[in-house]
Design a protein around this motif. Sequence first.
Motif, PDB file in Angstrom:
ATOM      1  N   SER A 286      21.900   8.461 -11.067  1.00  0.00           N
ATOM      2  CA  SER A 286      21.601   9.800 -11.571  1.00  0.00           C
ATOM      3  C   SER A 286      20.172  10.197 -11.235  1.00  0.00           C
ATOM      4  N   GLN A 287      19.246   9.264 -11.397  1.00  0.00           N
ATOM      5  CA  GLN A 287      17.841   9.521 -11.059  1.00  0.00           C
ATOM      6  C   GLN A 287      17.713   9.965  -9.608  1.00  0.00           C
ATOM      7  N   ALA A 288      18.377   9.266  -8.706  1.00  0.00           N
ATOM      8  CA  ALA A 288      18.297   9.587  -7.282  1.00  0.00           C
ATOM      9  C   ALA A 288      18.885  10.966  -6.990  1.00  0.00           C
ATOM     10  N   ALA A 289      20.034  11.273  -7.587  1.00  0.00           N
ATOM     11  CA  ALA A 289      20.707  12.548  -7.323  1.00  0.00           C
ATOM     12  C   ALA A 289      19.903  13.727  -7.857  1.00  0.00           C
ATOM     13  N   VAL A 290      19.398  13.589  -9.073  1.00  0.00           N
ATOM     14  CA  VAL A 290      18.618  14.683  -9.673  1.00  0.00           C
ATOM     15  C   VAL A 290      17.338  14.925  -8.887  1.00  0.00           C
ATOM     16  N   SER A 291      16.665  13.852  -8.513  1.00  0.00           N
ATOM     17  CA  SER A 291      15.413  13.987  -7.759  1.00  0.00           C
ATOM     18  C   SER A 291      15.659  14.660  -6.408  1.00  0.00           C
ATOM     19  N   ALA A 292      16.747  14.277  -5.736  1.00  0.00           N
ATOM     20  CA  ALA A 292      17.059  14.873  -4.428  1.00  0.00           C
ATOM     21  C   ALA A 292      17.339  16.362  -4.561  1.00  0.00           C
ATOM     22  N   GLU A 293      18.092  16.731  -5.584  1.00  0.00           N
ATOM     23  CA  GLU A 293      18.415  18.150  -5.786  1.00  0.00           C
ATOM     24  C   GLU A 293      17.162  18.970  -6.079  1.00  0.00           C
ATOM     25  N   LEU A 294      16.303  18.477  -6.942  1.00  0.00           N
ATOM     26  CA  LEU A 294      15.088  19.213  -7.291  1.00  0.00           C
ATOM     27  C   LEU A 294      14.153  19.340  -6.092  1.00  0.00           C
TER      28      LEU A 294
ATOM     29  N   GLN B  63       0.827  -1.212   0.000  1.00  0.00           N
ATOM     30  CA  GLN B  63       0.000   0.000   0.000  1.00  0.00           C
ATOM     31  C   GLN B  63       0.863   1.265   0.000  1.00  0.00           C
ATOM     32  N   TRP B  64       1.941   1.207  -0.776  1.00  0.00           N
ATOM     33  CA  TRP B  64       2.830   2.353  -0.908  1.00  0.00           C
ATOM     34  C   TRP B  64       2.431   3.189  -2.121  1.00  0.00           C
ATOM     35  N   LEU B  65       3.019   4.387  -2.225  1.00  0.00           N
ATOM     36  CA  LEU B  65       2.713   5.311  -3.326  1.00  0.00           C
ATOM     37  C   LEU B  65       3.550   4.944  -4.550  1.00  0.00           C
ATOM     38  N   LEU B  66       2.882   4.584  -5.643  1.00  0.00           N
ATOM     39  CA  LEU B  66       3.558   4.211  -6.889  1.00  0.00           C
ATOM     40  C   LEU B  66       3.755   5.450  -7.760  1.00  0.00           C
ATOM     41  N   LEU B  67       5.001   5.757  -8.084  1.00  0.00           N
ATOM     42  CA  LEU B  67       5.311   6.909  -8.942  1.00  0.00           C
ATOM     43  C   LEU B  67       6.059   6.497 -10.211  1.00  0.00           C
ATOM     44  N   ASP B  68       6.296   5.214 -10.393  1.00  0.00           N
ATOM     45  CA  ASP B  68       6.984   4.722 -11.581  1.00  0.00           C
ATOM     46  C   ASP B  68       6.249   5.203 -12.838  1.00  0.00           C
ATOM     47  N   LYS B  69       6.988   5.816 -13.756  1.00  0.00           N
ATOM     48  CA  LYS B  69       6.477   6.332 -15.028  1.00  0.00           C
ATOM     49  C   LYS B  69       5.595   7.570 -14.867  1.00  0.00           C
ATOM     50  N   LYS B  70       5.456   8.067 -13.642  1.00  0.00           N
ATOM     51  CA  LYS B  70       4.678   9.299 -13.421  1.00  0.00           C
ATOM     52  C   LYS B  70       5.673  10.440 -13.224  1.00  0.00           C
ATOM     53  N   ASN B  71       6.318  10.811 -14.312  1.00  0.00           N
ATOM     54  CA  ASN B  71       7.409  11.772 -14.255  1.00  0.00           C
ATOM     55  C   ASN B  71       6.900  13.202 -14.102  1.00  0.00           C
ATOM     56  N   PHE B  72       7.736  14.038 -13.501  1.00  0.00           N
ATOM     57  CA  PHE B  72       7.353  15.429 -13.221  1.00  0.00           C
ATOM     58  C   PHE B  72       7.884  16.336 -14.328  1.00  0.00           C
ATOM     59  N   PRO B  73       7.032  17.151 -14.950  1.00  0.00           N
ATOM     60  CA  PRO B  73       7.492  18.054 -16.013  1.00  0.00           C
ATOM     61  C   PRO B  73       8.261  19.228 -15.425  1.00  0.00           C
ATOM     62  N   ILE B  74       9.421  19.500 -16.004  1.00  0.00           N
ATOM     63  CA  ILE B  74      10.225  20.623 -15.531  1.00  0.00           C
ATOM     64  C   ILE B  74      10.973  21.204 -16.725  1.00  0.00           C
ATOM     65  N   GLY B  75      10.963  22.513 -16.852  1.00  0.00           N
ATOM     66  CA  GLY B  75      11.616  23.141 -17.997  1.00  0.00           C
ATOM     67  C   GLY B  75      10.723  23.075 -19.213  1.00  0.00           C
TER      68      GLY B  75
ATOM     69  N   PRO C  76       8.678  21.370 -22.670  1.00  0.00           N
ATOM     70  CA  PRO C  76       7.588  20.400 -22.745  1.00  0.00           C
ATOM     71  C   PRO C  76       8.044  18.953 -22.779  1.00  0.00           C
ATOM     72  N   HIS C  77       9.291  18.714 -23.180  1.00  0.00           N
ATOM     73  CA  HIS C  77       9.795  17.337 -23.270  1.00  0.00           C
ATOM     74  C   HIS C  77      10.760  16.989 -22.138  1.00  0.00           C
ATOM     75  N   GLN C  78      10.879  17.877 -21.156  1.00  0.00           N
ATOM     76  CA  GLN C  78      11.776  17.628 -20.025  1.00  0.00           C
ATOM     77  C   GLN C  78      10.961  17.130 -18.843  1.00  0.00           C
ATOM     78  N   ARG C  79      11.150  15.873 -18.536  1.00  0.00           N
ATOM     79  CA  ARG C  79      10.417  15.267 -17.433  1.00  0.00           C
ATOM     80  C   ARG C  79      11.392  14.495 -16.555  1.00  0.00           C
ATOM     81  N   VAL C  80      11.175  14.539 -15.259  1.00  0.00           N
ATOM     82  CA  VAL C  80      12.105  13.962 -14.289  1.00  0.00           C
ATOM     83  C   VAL C  80      11.436  12.836 -13.520  1.00  0.00           C
ATOM     84  N   GLU C  81      12.191  11.733 -13.337  1.00  0.00           N
ATOM     85  CA  GLU C  81      11.705  10.628 -12.521  1.00  0.00           C
ATOM     86  C   GLU C  81      11.852  10.989 -11.039  1.00  0.00           C
TER      87      GLU C  81
END
Length: 524
Positions: free
Chosen positions: A439-447, A392-404, A406-411
Amino acid sequence: MKISAYLYRKEVSDFAQLLKPVPSGTLGPTKLKPKVKLSIPFQAWSVPGRQKPPSWAAVAGELVDTSNLVNVSNSLVFLFKVDSRFFAVSFGHGHSILNAELLEPEFGLRTSVNAVDPNKLAAMQVRTLNENSRQQRSQTSNQASIADLDLDVEREMIRFVRGKVGDNSSAVKSLGGSQAVALTTKSKLKEIPTVLSWLLKKFESDAYKANFPYLDNFVPLKKGDPAVAPLIKLLREAIAKPAGHRIGVASPDDIFGEEPDYYRISGDRKRRANLEDLTLIDILEQISDSTKAEPLDDLKITPYNAGGDPIRTSRRLRDYFVYEVIHEKQTYVFCLGQWFRIDKDYVRKVNDQVHSLSDITNDLTLPDWGKGADGKELAEGTYNEDTAKKNQWLLLDKKNFPIGGPHQRVEIADIITQKGDFLCVKRMESSATLSHLFSQAAVSAELYAEDAAGYAAHVNKKYAAHFGSATLPARPRMVLAIATDKPGTLADVLFFFSKVNLIQRRRTVERAGFTLALAKIEKT
């Protein structure tokens, strides 16, 4: 005067060895008659210029007549014997006729780090020694220190250094290089023996240990090292069956200079398509039908510019492979056409840093990564869905966040647990896949720390909506959940250069206010 100089290995004993053989039926270089005598033996060879249409002629020919337009390039190489060693000084594309297998691979680099003032650097380049073989270069218009260039020189291999010479009395004022030395001097060409003798002394010095001690983290094996033969055997086996091995391809030449437009494999009289990109799959496909008994040694790869001129020396096909292996409890890497032994103290330091990370495998108790009803291994998306649903955890796989744009999306993460752990999930297939995970972990933490474009607010809103009124902890935990069937902890079984990458990303994650942890997923 600006020149590029190459040094041949010690075992070279005669001028006849210095140029590569000329294939039958082709036009070779021409030996030129000297105008003057020097105090040392030398030869000069001109490389014939070929008349050929410009690469753009066919395109432009749709509108105008380009039949009379031709390009011609001429080049020259001087060969010198100084202090019992042989040198080549190249002008234009003259280096293309040198016998590359007999050149000292680190002449430019070792000479530069021994000669430059470490506080008057103009450029430096580093390279990772894994199958991705990423290169990074930093340069400045002003004189800079090693720290000013902001490269991770302790964990990545230095491949190029350029700067002002520290010895004010030297005729050489600035230099830089990797295999060759590119230098600026007030000396005239007839005074080259003095310059080459000075370069040789710098090459053989150990002055670099004072300012570039990390150069010894990666120790090149000498030609007669007893480890070389069994390592070559392991490399051949990995190329024959690459699955499960840490192997890839990358240019053994460094990124400065003219950029190749394409590469061509030759050496067995077969006509092959040009390689616009270097990939393991493409190279293995092109050599699969070679008639050569030893294609790795007998076939060559040459990079060309758009005009069809070779812009680097032809290298053995084997030199383009990158391979990491543990042999007799020692880590080795084949890269840049040579074997490197990774210093044991450096390996120990990296391993200690990875072992210092929290391993929360037993706390999370993530389900095994097994097979589906069809008998095939579960896809990553299916594993994440099943794991999130079960807990019963929050699933975010493939639900990327738009940033910058229109084609820039972050996991953000694949899953967020009720305790606020950001789970980044991946199978341990190669250094490349793990590099993407880190890289995914580092970018997400920074944002998240910056709340860029409302990133943190978006994550907190998702978290609160899923778990009720709960809020994420002030210092969340970024968890690298990695699936493998290898026995032991993740700190023990990760690829060595993945560990190096992990340490680099750890600093980014922790600066962003997260803690970083590992969690092993058993792959069944």
